[in-house]
Design a protein around this motif. Structure first.
Motif, PDB file in Angstrom:
ATOM      1  N   PHE A  49     -41.408  36.908  28.820  1.00 54.14           N
ATOM      2  CA  PHE A  49     -40.385  36.345  27.761  1.00 54.14           C
ATOM      3  C   PHE A  49     -41.324  36.213  26.341  1.00 54.14           C
ATOM      4  CE2 PHE A  49     -39.978  34.344  31.752  1.00 54.14           C
ATOM      5  CZ  PHE A  49     -38.800  32.777  31.308  1.00 54.14           C
TER       6      PHE A  49
ATOM      7  N   THR B 273     -38.651  36.438  23.703  1.00 53.42           N
ATOM      8  CA  THR B 273     -38.333  35.632  22.260  1.00 53.42           C
ATOM      9  C   THR B 273     -38.993  35.681  20.407  1.00 53.42           C
ATOM     10  OG1 THR B 273     -40.544  34.600  22.855  1.00 53.42           O
ATOM     11  CG2 THR B 273     -38.613  33.158  23.888  1.00 53.42           C
ATOM     12  N   SER B 274     -39.572  37.294  20.367  1.00 52.60           N
ATOM     13  CA  SER B 274     -40.239  37.672  19.757  1.00 52.60           C
ATOM     14  C   SER B 274     -38.726  38.253  19.102  1.00 52.60           C
ATOM     15  CB  SER B 274     -41.254  38.773  19.724  1.00 52.60           C
ATOM     16  OG  SER B 274     -40.604  39.857  20.272  1.00 52.60           O
TER      17      SER B 274
ATOM     18  N   HIS C  42     -39.356  27.139  27.365  1.00 51.33           N
ATOM     19  CA  HIS C  42     -39.683  27.234  25.889  1.00 51.33           C
ATOM     20  C   HIS C  42     -38.727  28.324  25.294  1.00 51.33           C
ATOM     21  CE1 HIS C  42     -42.744  28.324  22.354  1.00 51.33           C
ATOM     22  NE2 HIS C  42     -42.189  30.135  22.769  1.00 51.33           N
ATOM     23  N   ALA C  43     -38.499  29.043  26.572  1.00 52.79           N
ATOM     24  CA  ALA C  43     -37.540  30.472  25.647  1.00 52.79           C
ATOM     25  C   ALA C  43     -35.837  30.004  25.143  1.00 52.79           C
ATOM     26  CB  ALA C  43     -37.678  31.664  26.935  1.00 52.79           C
TER      27      ALA C  43
ATOM     28  N   GLN D   5     -36.184  28.604  21.470  1.00 53.38           N
ATOM     29  CA  GLN D   5     -36.022  29.564  20.550  1.00 53.38           C
ATOM     30  C   GLN D   5     -34.645  30.245  20.363  1.00 53.38           C
ATOM     31  OE1 GLN D   5     -39.068  29.582  19.923  1.00 53.38           O
ATOM     32  NE2 GLN D   5     -38.659  27.633  21.461  1.00 53.38           N
TER      33      GLN D   5
ATOM     34  N   THR E  36     -33.103  33.072  22.183  1.00 55.02           N
ATOM     35  CA  THR E  36     -32.715  33.835  23.378  1.00 55.02           C
ATOM     36  C   THR E  36     -32.426  33.266  24.719  1.00 55.02           C
ATOM     37  OG1 THR E  36     -35.444  33.995  22.389  1.00 55.02           O
ATOM     38  CG2 THR E  36     -35.181  33.755  24.993  1.00 55.02           C
TER      39      THR E  36
END
Length: 619
Positions: free
Chosen positions: A286, A290-291, A332-333, A336, A339
């Motif tokens: 993940f 997300t990065s 959470h992903a 972002q 994503t």
């Protein structure tokens, strides 16, 4: 900064071609800054080509520390940080921290694009520099300190124009005599590009969603809609070979996103599947997605993650933690920007409902076996359009059970056959590699026809179907189940809110095949059962849904969700008895009706034996 390195550090650095090259490039980029000239404190942001970024990190650490191997008791004291890149050695921490702090000395943040650097960090930076790849003079200098053969400027320029790995390799090579400069200066061919989803045939059920998300992402890029308005969680459901993995890769290409591909099996395979390492591997996937500045995270085998409603007590702690962490990471992903999470499974009903709810993997796309036209288009695609879809229909129309993966395999075999005979691919090459087919004996074909007409007559009697089409095979692919020798297609009405009468009619339709065999032949074959998805399997499951989920049995009881009546469902004894009673009662009614219609049943079956296909219209 250490302008002059100790002899030991210089010797160590000069023995590493990539590190020395980037040390030269880094010094050149920083030479005009106060941080370099006056050794001033401050935050430095360096934008460097993706292929060189990790070599730049190694060089930057040497430049700032003089080669000291200090350990830092917290991440904030590290002198060099990399933004937006997956570490070479993934740890449970995942991506590098980019928290802003005022350093006691100097700190360098490296990124492959300034877009990856938050605005707050850009504003906090004392200097932002572009770190160019090593130049020809850097290549010459590196070869000198490495102690290998000198080269002239022309050859060094040709080397410096190459991709990073070639520059590093040729810089470290002892002798370059005989190296053809013309070969180096030729344009490097682009790697084969994987297809976009819009370029692939098939995937009919997914097309509307793909078109919508493509427009959403385009609007998001133009900042006309927030990321929260984009559909970004999808579950692909379908049997093996229907192209779920290819779908995810092609979707990423369609959107211009990176693909981060993993599976629950890969997470479980981390250090023998211990809970801590399983969760760390999951978190790292993940974090990787997300990065990035746009990524499709593809998670295969999602059903293996578990379902809290069916978990066993001896595994409840493990499975509960895994599902809980997956839910947190998914939520959470999807928040972002950029994503998208794509899950894939062969068994959608085995996945925890919390994963499938709105706001997580909310869009469910069912990938079935391709239809006739799609099969031809898929095979034509894998043959590189050397043969048209129309030409291939005579082949693909007979491959009713072929998956997209089967068609790709067939295309590979056909192209190999053409290469072996050293000729241009033709339809004969395709026919030559088709799976072997064996003729069905006439008595078997006759029984199949009786069976299918039994289904058709019960569908007409139900009053829920107007047009019914039937098709039977005279040959079967070697190894295929004889249960697939015939097919009845019809569309039921009143699907929105079926009544008890409608559901019982469906059960009678499912039982019509085996009942017709008994009426005509006085006995039954195995054609109604034996495999998942068979007539008896469908009838039994529907009967269990009727009494255990819909509350249409003897008692107003709800025991299980309709989508969870599967092989893992364990009914109470009284439910089993009630289902047995329903099936027996509906089978008697089916047999009675077909006995009255026996003459019509036999006449239609005889016509089907001759024609192999039939259409029955209520009008």
């Amino acid at each position: 900064m250490h302008h002059h390195l100790e002899k030991r550090v210089f010797t160590d650095t000069s023995s590493n071609a990539a590190k020395f090259l980037m040390l030269c490039a880094l010094r050149q980029a920083l030479r005009g800054t106060d941080q370099f000239k006056n050794n001033s404190k401050g935050i430095i942001i360096g934008v460097v080509d993706h292929a060189w970024i990790w070599h730049a990190r190694s060089a930057a650490i040497t430049l700032l520390t003089g080669g000291r191997q200090d350990s830092y008791y917290d991440d904030f004291r590290r002198p060099v940080h990399v933004i937006g890149e997956k570490p070479r050695r993934t740890t449970s921490k995942g991506i590098e921290d980019v928290t802003i702090f005022r350093p006691e000395g100097q700190v360098i943040y490296l990124a492959s694009s300034l877009d990856a650097v938050t605005l707050s960090l850009q504003l906090a930076a004392d200097v932002i520099v572009n770190i160019s790849p090593p130049t020809a003079r850097h290549v010459i200098a590196a070869r000198k300190v490495l102690g290998v053969e000198d080269i002239d400027l022309l050859l060094a320029e040709a080397i410096a124009d190459q991709p990073a790995e070639i520059v590093i390799g040729l810089t470290a090579r002892s002798s370059l005599k005989g190296l053809d400069i013309a070969t180096l200066t030729k344009p490097i061919a682009d790697p084969a590009r994987s297809p976009k989803l819009s370029e692939l045939p098939g995937y009919g059920p997914a097309r509307p969603w793909v078109d919508a998300i493509k427009q959403d992402v385009a609007d998001w890029r133009e900042e006309s809609v927030p990321w929260s308005d984009v559909d970004r969680g999808v579950l692909l459901i379908g049997p093996p070979g229907t192209g779920k993995t290819l779908f995810a890769a092609a979707l990423a290409n369609e959107l211009g996103f990176d693909l981060v591909s993993t599976s629950v099996g890969a997470w479980q395979g981390s250090d023998k599947g211990h809970l801590g390492t399983m969760l760390a591997a999951m978190s790292a996937s993940f974090a990787d997605a997300t990065s990035r500045r746009g990524a499709v995270l593809f998670v295969d085998e999602l059903d293996a993650i578990g379902d809290r409603l069916s978990m066993r007590s001896d595994h409840a702690y493990y499975e509960g933690n895994v599902i809980g962490r997956f839910l947190d990471l998914t939520t959470h992903a999807l928040e972002q920007p950029g994503t998208i999470v794509v899950g894939a499974t062969n068994y959608g009903h085995l996945i925890d409902n919390a994963i499938l709810r709105s706001g997580r993997l909310e869009k469910h796309v069912y990938l079935e076996l391709p239809e006739e036209e799609e099969r031809a288009e898929i095979l034509a695609y894998h043959l590189g359009q050397a043969l048209s879809a129309n030409e291939l229909r005579e082949v693909t129309d007979r491959l009713r059970l072929a998956t997209p993966a089967d068609l790709e395999k067939l295309a590979r075999a056909a192209k190999r056959a053409a290469r072996v005979r050293k000729g241009v691919l033709s339809i004969q090459d395709v026919k030559a590699v088709l799976p072997a087919k064996v003729p069905l004996p006439e008595p078997v074909v006759h029984r199949i026809c009786v069976h299918e007409i039994g289904h058709a007559l019960m569908a007409m009697a139900s009053g829920l179907a107007d047009v019914i089409s039937i098709r039977v095979e005279s040959h079967m692919v070697e190894g295929e189940l004889v249960q697939d020798g015939g097919r009845v297609h019809y569309k039921m009405r009143n699907e929105a809110l079926p009544t008890e009468k409608d559901l019982l009619a469906k059960i009678r339709i499912m039982l019509g095949g085996t009942a017709a065999e008994e009426v005509v032949f006085g006995n039954r074959s195995i054609g109604a059962g034996g495999v998942e998805g068979s007539d008896l399997d469908q009838a039994t499951r529907l009967a269990y849904r009727l009494v255990a989920s819909y509350g249409l049995g003897k008692w107003l009881r709800y025991q299980v969700g309709a989508n969870r009546v599967d092989e893992s469902f364990v009914p109470a004894p009284e439910l089993r008895a009630e289902v047995d009673g329903i099936l027996a009662r509906e089978y008697r009614a089916t047999k009675d009706l077909l006995t009255k219609e026996k003459a019509r049943l036999m006449r239609l079956a005889a016509e089907l034996v001759v024609d192999r296909q039939m259409r029955i219209d209520k009008t």
